[in-house]
Every structure is written in structure tokens, then in C-alpha cells.
Write a protein that holds these residues in place. Structure first.
Motif, PDB file in Angstrom:
ATOM      1  N   ARG A  98       0.834  -1.210   0.000  1.00 34.98           N
ATOM      2  CA  ARG A  98       0.000   0.000   0.000  1.00 34.98           C
ATOM      3  C   ARG A  98       0.860   1.248   0.000  1.00 34.98           C
ATOM      4  O   ARG A  98       0.580   2.221  -0.695  1.00 34.98           O
TER       5      ARG A  98
ATOM      6  N   GLU B 212       2.114   1.917  -3.456  1.00 35.89           N
ATOM      7  CA  GLU B 212       1.081   2.531  -4.306  1.00 35.89           C
ATOM      8  C   GLU B 212       0.951   4.032  -4.042  1.00 35.89           C
ATOM      9  O   GLU B 212       0.837   4.823  -4.973  1.00 35.89           O
ATOM     10  N   ILE B 213       0.938   4.397  -2.768  1.00 36.47           N
ATOM     11  CA  ILE B 213       0.777   5.809  -2.416  1.00 36.47           C
ATOM     12  C   ILE B 213       1.933   6.624  -2.995  1.00 36.47           C
ATOM     13  O   ILE B 213       1.736   7.694  -3.568  1.00 36.47           O
TER      14      ILE B 213
ATOM     15  N   GLU C 237       3.896   5.830  -5.552  1.00 42.02           N
ATOM     16  CA  GLU C 237       3.873   5.840  -7.015  1.00 42.02           C
ATOM     17  C   GLU C 237       2.856   6.846  -7.539  1.00 42.02           C
ATOM     18  O   GLU C 237       3.111   7.543  -8.514  1.00 42.02           O
ATOM     19  N   ARG C 238       1.720   6.911  -6.854  1.00 37.31           N
ATOM     20  CA  ARG C 238       0.692   7.869  -7.253  1.00 37.31           C
ATOM     21  C   ARG C 238       1.253   9.283  -7.204  1.00 37.31           C
ATOM     22  O   ARG C 238       0.968  10.112  -8.056  1.00 37.31           O
ATOM     23  N   THR C 239       2.068   9.562  -6.181  1.00 35.91           N
ATOM     24  CA  THR C 239       2.663  10.890  -6.040  1.00 35.91           C
ATOM     25  C   THR C 239       3.536  11.230  -7.236  1.00 35.91           C
ATOM     26  O   THR C 239       3.575  12.363  -7.693  1.00 35.91           O
ATOM     27  N   LYS C 240       4.220  10.228  -7.747  1.00 38.51           N
ATOM     28  CA  LYS C 240       5.137  10.479  -8.867  1.00 38.51           C
ATOM     29  C   LYS C 240       4.405  10.965 -10.109  1.00 38.51           C
ATOM     30  O   LYS C 240       4.977  11.648 -10.955  1.00 38.51           O
ATOM     31  N   GLU C 241       3.123  10.581 -10.215  1.00 39.21           N
ATOM     32  CA  GLU C 241       2.350  10.983 -11.395  1.00 39.21           C
ATOM     33  C   GLU C 241       1.887  12.430 -11.297  1.00 39.21           C
ATOM     34  O   GLU C 241       1.363  12.983 -12.246  1.00 39.21           O
ATOM     35  N   ARG C 242       2.080  13.048 -10.134  1.00 35.70           N
ATOM     36  CA  ARG C 242       1.593  14.412  -9.978  1.00 35.70           C
ATOM     37  C   ARG C 242       2.680  15.417 -10.318  1.00 35.70           C
ATOM     38  O   ARG C 242       3.833  15.062 -10.532  1.00 35.70           O
TER      39      ARG C 242
END
Ligand code: ADP
Ligand code: MG
Length: 230
Positions: free
Chosen positions: A2, A5-6, A8-13
């Protein structure tokens, strides 16, 4: 998993800053956090507050606003009948402060027991020479005023974490000065170790602060986090 995932999501921002929206990161590492929900309209805010029961804390959720109370983005002790108007107030203060801020919503959070508790801070920054330095000190206003903090290189052992508490000048505050009940030192030690583990597992976390980690006789609760991700 988890936590990965958190991050990795940040990297897309567009930003590499994580704020209060990253409370799940702590949860994933077993660090206690108050019940909370992130909502994007005032009806949902009221529902969330009813779910939590009792007065709540409300906070702006935006990776562009990391010092939330500086801009009026934190309201503590909000009664349920004030939640809807407080939602609007918090959003409009944030918009005034920074019209182009990416506002993700408002967090509705359970109140921590600050009367019985002490605000501490557990942090990490990466030193070019020593690597990941885990920090422990008093939180809230004290951390800047007293500069009372101590550091260890991660990974931090249980004994080292325990020594960190011994080392700060304000240790007596945590141990029952002025007739207060001593706080749960084991909870503090575990949190230091869990943060040490998190930043060891994820080198892409460049900086991280739990401020405050509220330590009470009954346990600890991380009520705020910010981090910088590579
Ligand atoms: P920021 O550091 O971005 O201003 P915080 O989430 O740390 O925002 O909130 C600011 C202060 O509000 C905290 O230092 C604490 O004193 C108080 N506070 C925040 N969350 C809670 C909570 N759940 N219960 C009680 N007090 C809180
Ligand atoms: Mg804070």
C-alpha cells in the motif's frame, strides 16, 4: 504494498510534496492515526463528522499548502453543526491564499486528546554524509523555540529509539512532570522504529515529518504528515 502505491501515485503528480493526504502511508506502517476522511463537498463533510462522533478537526488537503494552519487551513474542535460552514471557510481561505493551488478537499479528522497528551515530532531527512537521519523532539510550538531534538541514523534499534527519548531536555514533560500522567513511551519508540523502517524501505522518501505525533498515556497518534518524494 500500500505504501508503494501511495508513493507511485505521487510520482504521477506535478509536485513531489505529500501532505495530509498521505496519512495512509503511516497507516500502512502500523503507526496509529485518528479516524479521518477526505471529502470534497460540505454534505460529505457533515456525514464524515457524524460518522466520527464528537467534535472534529478540519484541514485543507492540498499538496501546495503544506503549512496548513498558517493560512487558516486548520480548524480544531468543530461541532457538527459548524462543519458545513467551516468547510466553506477553509476552502475559500485556501483559494484566497493561492488561487492556483491544487485543492484535493478537506480532511475531517477525529480529535486527539491534547489535554492529556504532548505534541512530539518524528522526522527524517537525508544527510549527504550520514544518510537517513531520524529525528525526535517536542512538536508544536516547542520544536522551533527550544530546538530540543535528537537524531539517529536509520535503521534505528529499539534501544536507540529509547535513548532518543532520554536525550531530549524535555523528556520530563513526557514522563509525568507537573503531576501529569506519563505518556506511552513504547508507542513513541515503536513510531520512531516504524518511520526508520519506512524510510529504509523507500529511499525515494527524501524528507518526512510527523508533526505532531500526539503522545498520551493511552498511546500515540500521528495527526499530521508531510513528505518530499524523489
Ligand atoms: P499544519 O502543521 O499544516 O499547520 P496540523 O495538522 O499539524 O497542520 O495542525 C496544526 C495544529 O492543530 C497541530 O499542531 C495541533 O496542535 C492541532 N491539531 C491538528 N490535528 C489535530 C487533532 N486531530 N486533534 C487535536 N489537535 C489537532
Ligand atoms: Mg503539523
Amino acid at each position: 504494498e500500500r505504501a508503494r502505491e501511495i508513493l507511485e501515485r505521487t510520482k504521477e503528480r506535478e509536485t513531489n510534496k505529500l501532505g495530509i493526504e498521505a496519512m495512509d502511508l503511516l497507516d500502512a506502517y502500523g503507526i496509529p492515526t485518528p479516524d479521518s476522511a477526505i471529502v470534497t463537498d460540505k454534505q460529505a463533510a457533515v456525514e464524515a463528522a457524524k460518522e466520527i462522533e464528537g467534535n472534529v478537526v478540519m484541514k485543507i488537503v492540498s499538496p501546495d499548502i503544506l503549512h496548513k494552519s498558517d493560512i487558516g487551513g486548520v480548524e480544531v474542535n468543530v461541532a457538527v453543526e459548524e462543519v458545513a460552514s467551516t468547510y466553506d471557510d477553509i476552502i475559500s481561505r485556501a483559494r484566497n491564499y493561492q488561487p492556483d493551488a491544487n485543492i484535493l478537499g478537506v480532511q475531517v479528522q477525529e480529535m486527539a486528546d491534547l489535554d492529556a497528551g504532548t505534541e512530539t515530532i518524528v522526522g527524517m531527512n537525508r544527510d549527504p554524509q550520514f544518510g537517513p537521519l531520524v529525528m525526535f523532539g517536542l512538536g508544536g510550538i516547542f520544536v522551533e523555540v527550544l530546538e530540543d531534538a535528537t537524531f539517529r541514523v536509520a535503521p534505528v534499534s529499539e534501544d536507540e529509539a529509547s535513548d532518543m527519548i532520554d536525550e531530549i531536555d524535555s523528556a520530563p514533560l513526557l514522563r509525568g512532570a507537573r503531576g501529569r500522567d506519563p505518556v506511552d513511551e513504547n508507542g513513541v519508540i515503536e513510531t520512531i522504529q516504524r518511520i526508520s523502517q519506512l524510510v529504509t524501505d523507500f529511499p525515494q522518501i527524501l524528507e518526512l515529518d510527523i508533526n505532531p505525533l500526539v503522545a498520551t498515556p493511552d498511546g500515540v497518534e500521528a495527526v499530521d504528515i508531510r513528505a518530499t518524494i524523489d
